[in-house]
Scaffold this active site. Structure first.
Site, mmCIF file in Angstrom:
data_model
loop_
_atom_site.group_PDB
_atom_site.id
_atom_site.type_symbol
_atom_site.label_atom_id
_atom_site.label_comp_id
_atom_site.label_asym_id
_atom_site.label_seq_id
_atom_site.Cartn_x
_atom_site.Cartn_y
_atom_site.Cartn_z
ATOM 1 N N GLU A 6 0.852 -1.196 0.000
ATOM 2 C CA GLU A 6 0.000 0.000 0.000
ATOM 3 C C GLU A 6 0.883 1.240 0.000
ATOM 4 O O GLU A 6 1.152 1.823 -1.014
ATOM 5 C CB GLU A 6 -0.925 0.006 1.216
ATOM 6 C CG GLU A 6 -1.904 -1.153 1.219
ATOM 7 C CD GLU A 6 -3.224 -0.804 1.870
ATOM 8 O OE1 GLU A 6 -3.769 0.285 1.646
ATOM 9 O OE2 GLU A 6 -3.716 -1.666 2.633
ATOM 10 N N GLU A 33 -1.498 -0.988 13.466
ATOM 11 C CA GLU A 33 -2.750 -0.724 12.763
ATOM 12 C C GLU A 33 -3.940 -1.298 13.530
ATOM 13 O O GLU A 33 -5.001 -0.695 13.613
ATOM 14 C CB GLU A 33 -2.681 -1.398 11.378
ATOM 15 C CG GLU A 33 -3.950 -1.299 10.567
ATOM 16 C CD GLU A 33 -3.787 -1.919 9.185
ATOM 17 O OE1 GLU A 33 -2.936 -2.822 9.036
ATOM 18 O OE2 GLU A 33 -4.499 -1.500 8.268
HETATM 19 C C1 BGC Z 1 -5.264 1.135 4.916
HETATM 20 C C2 BGC Z 1 -5.887 2.048 5.902
HETATM 21 C C3 BGC Z 1 -7.004 2.753 5.227
HETATM 22 C C4 BGC Z 1 -7.987 1.701 4.896
HETATM 23 C C5 BGC Z 1 -9.265 2.181 4.360
HETATM 24 C C6 BGC Z 1 -6.277 0.125 4.560
HETATM 25 O O1 BGC Z 1 -5.844 -0.870 3.738
HETATM 26 O O2 BGC Z 1 -4.076 0.609 5.373
HETATM 27 O O3 BGC Z 1 -5.155 2.624 6.832
HETATM 28 O O4 BGC Z 1 -7.533 3.838 5.847
HETATM 29 O O5 BGC Z 1 -7.446 0.690 4.104
HETATM 30 O O6 BGC Z 1 -10.165 1.307 4.603
#
Ligand code: BGC
Length: 717
Positions: A345, A603
């Site tokens: 990402e 996270e």
């Molecule tokens: C990200 C997040 C993001 C989210 C949205 C994820 O894969 O890492 O931090 O806000 O997707 O749903």
């Protein structure tokens, strides 16, 4: 800018190999200065006579290419010789690497197939003011560089033997590409900012050799090795070890995050430069001889920002949490604010930025950093005002989401609040307004935001099984954020003296409709929003119910509820409960991850479970700043430093001490001067406050409120 230069490309068939563009030139008589202006399609490294032209790395940075491409300007006079060679190696960078990692193969192929490109000009000025310009054109040459591959997610392949070999020069081709998107460098430069030596090198239970840097960083590893030409060094990266103490990188998903290096003869040192990684550990897949701890250094790479917040407490785990939050900010502020630095990402998720911008703006001076990103946000806004979920927008198929798109209003407002500079509001007003209008145009029901696809209270622990979204109602969240967006727009409009009467009316209708539609709240996050955005009819009752739920169920808020939660508790008189949550060491809590050895913020609340197993391989970054937003409560409520006017031109200091933390000392270097708020428990009941304010301020202590002049005050209560 760059008027004489033409875009050139190497026109190479093998697009994996990073090409080096080259131009030789003689120094003119009486040359007084040489200035290089440069940009590229991808990321570049430029050298004059073998010396880097600047300390900046990964330039020209990440912007909305096609609309905004930064040009860097470097004074290179000190590097000039009689005969000169400028070489520029161009890697895929963000423009030509496949992003995001789950994009279709066809789209990846399109990105991978894009041509490389360079646009540059050297302006040589002699001491009479005459200038000569050397600009990219068909007279430049190019050749294959030792970088055989470099991509954002997958890492780098480098063959050092090619450094010494005779390189075949080829001609370049002119590239038809616009120059209208060129802009001067806007963001903070990205540089190698810190060096972290390896702390431990060991053999894992499964026999693999692992190097531990003791701190999760974003950047790269510089290594030194004694080798024969043709020997291989290879390693990949990880954030954590698994339950058995073995290397674990399944959470990087498709990102290979790997370095492969073919050695030349002798002792050599190498640093990858056209990619980056988020890691604490590396696993040696190939290494000639026996690795030594001194052979490895991690280099932290991020946007250069001045630290403005300094926090120390009497609680070791809390101090570690603070350190983790600062690190997650540095690690994710690499030219744009990213969700995470390691997996496939590393994108500018708007919701994450909105959750963290307040904390970020207090920890570091990131006005310039965010101003650039907000320009990109504005540039990416859809014609109807919708804000993409990531900026730059590499996920155009996902529709705008509440609390994510709200970065358009929350970020400029926060920058204004922290730094007091009205310009950011002027600049972003049209974008802010477009976002509010977008909501009005897409909702299914007037005065609410119903319908649409949202991320909800992302990763809330009250999520139904198998879902990432907490169980707070999406329409309620979206409607609450609608109210908040319009409220910010009204405040902004008043400051800028715009006509906002229709929004004042709209706001009243939203609040009225919200109250009618949502007379009761079901989840913690619903309570938090109703209180924080002044939507609840009876805010105190709402906070009482929230406190009750937290005592009963523990904290289960996600990305939406968590950043506001402790503020709500303190504002409603539940500070002791807020401290309970902050100092709780058991899952779910901030200190849980710290107790399990985190060096950055996670996270997910239970990224790693007590038994060392992982909650998931899929959505499990150990370096996500969103929950680190709790640090703004430490500044504003625990230390009590609150701006009564933007830029801290007027201040209230209203500390909320707690015996369990022992002491707290917070310094905030604001645009109006340095503020210090410290407290220390002398015994079970007596607290010594030491407060320094740079101008007349309001002090709110447990037994008194007073106005004080600039100075330092020591008070024991
Ligand atoms: C990200 C997040 C993001 C989210 C949205 C994820 O894969 O890492 O931090 O806000 O997707 O749903």
């Amino acid at each position: 800018m760059l008027e004489m230069a033409r875009w050139i490309t190497s026109n190479t068939d093998d697009k994996d190999i990073c090409m080096t563009f080259q131009r030789c030139f003689s120094m003119p008589e009486c040359c007084a200065s040489a200035v290089l202006q440069i940009t590229a399609l991808g990321v570049y490294e430029a050298f004059l006579n073998g010396m880097r032209v600047s300390e900046d790395v990964l330039q020209p940075g990440w912007t909305v290419y096609g609309k905004r491409l930064q040009v860097q300007t470097y004074d290179i006079t000190h590097l000039l010789q009689k005969e000169n060679t400028l070489t520029v190696t161009v890697g895929r960078g963000w423009m030509r690497s496949p992003l995001a990692g789950w994009t279709s193969n066809e789209k990846m192929a399109i990105r991978r197939d894009m041509p490389d490109g360079l646009l540059a000009e050297i302006c040589l000025t002699d001491n009479t003011g005459n200038t000569a310009v050397i600009a990219t054109d068909e007279n430049w040459t190019c050749h294959e560089s030792p970088v055989r591959f470099a991509e954002i997610y997958d890492g780098e392949i480098y063959d050092a033997r090619l450094e010494d070999s005779l390189i075949e020069q080829r001609s370049v081709t002119l590239l038809e590409r616009i120059k209208e998107d060129l802009i001067p460098q806007e963001g903070c430069p990205v540089r190698e900012c810190e060096i972290i030596p390896a702390s431990h090198i060991f053999t894992a239970p499964n026999g693999e050799t692992i190097v531990d840097f003791g701190q999760e960083v974003t950047g790269w590893v510089r290594f030194s090795v004694d080798a024969h030409a043709g020997d291989t060094v290879s390693f990949d990266h990880a954030e954590v070890l698994d339950q058995d103490g073995n290397f674990y990188n399944a959470n990087y998903r498709s990102a290979k995050a790997k370095v492969t290096y073919t050695c030349r003869e002798g002792r050599q040192t190498h640093t990858p430069h056209l990619t980056f990684f988020g890691f604490r550990y590396i696993r040696l897949l190939a290494w000639p001889g026996i690795p030594d701890i001194h052979d490895f250094e991690a280099i932290a790479v991020h946007s250069v920002m001045k630290q403005t917040g300094f926090i120390r407490s009497g609680h070791a785990l809390l101090d570690q949490l603070i350190s983790n939050i600062f690190w997650s900010q540095k690690d994710n502020f690499l030219d744009i604010p990213t969700d995470c630095p390691q997996r496939d990402e590393r994108l500018g998720w708007t919701g994450d930025a909105a959750a963290f911008v307040k904390a970020a703006s207090l920890n570091y001076d990131c006005e310039r950093f965010f101003a650039k990103w907000l320009n990109d946000l504005k540039a990416e806004q859809y014609p109807d005002g919708g804000v993409p979920v990531v900026v730059p927008n590499v996920l155009p198929d996902i529709p705008p989401s509440a609390a994510w798109g709200d970065a358009a209003v929350i970020c400029p407002w926060q920058l204004y609040t922290t730094y007091g500079n009205q310009e950011i509001l002027e600049h972003q007003y049209s974008s802010m307004k477009a976002w509010a209008d977008y909501i009005t145009s897409v909702t299914h029901d007037p005065y609410l935001w119903t319908g649409g696809i949202h991320f909800g209270d992302w990763l809330g622990l009250d999520a139904p099984a198998g879902s990432y979204k907490g169980s707070s109602r999406e329409d309620l969240i979206a409607s609450a954020y609608y109210a908040n967006a319009v409220s910010i727009l009204i405040r902004t409009g008043r400051i800028l003296q715009r006509d906002i009467s229709s929004y004042e009316h709209l706001y009243e209708e939203i609040v009225h409709t919200f109250r009618k539609t949502y007379p009761v709240y079901h989840t913690q996050t619903e309570h938090v929003l109703a209180y924080a955005f002044h939507l609840a009819e009876d805010r105190q009752k709402t906070a009482d119910a929230l406190a009750e739920m937290i005592r009963r169920d523990g904290m289960c808020t996600g990305f939406v509820g968590t950043p506001l939660l402790l503020h709500v508790l303190t504002e409603a008189g539940y500070t002791s409960l807020a401290w309970d949550l902050l100092l709780n060491e058991n899952y779910p809590s901030w200190l849980y991850s710290v107790r399990l050895g985190a060096t950055t913020t996670w996270e997910h609340w239970d990224g790693i479970r007590e038994d060392g197993s992982f909650w998931s391989t899929d959505m499990n970054s150990f370096n996500h700043y969103a929950y680190g937003s709790v640090i703004d409560w430490v500044y504003e409520k625990a230390a009590g430093i609150q701006p009564l006017e933007p830029g801290y031109r007027r201040i209230r200091i209203a500390p909320h001490p707690d015996r369990r933390a022992g002491m707290l000392s917070v310094t905030l270097d604001t645009h109006s001067g340095k503020i210090i708020s410290s407290w220390k428990y002398l015994d079970d009941t007596h607290v010594r406050y030491e407060i320094t304010v740079p101008q007349e301020s309001e002090l709110v202590l447990p037994d008194r409120t007073m106005t004080v002049r600039a100075g330092t005050y020591i008070i024991v209560i």
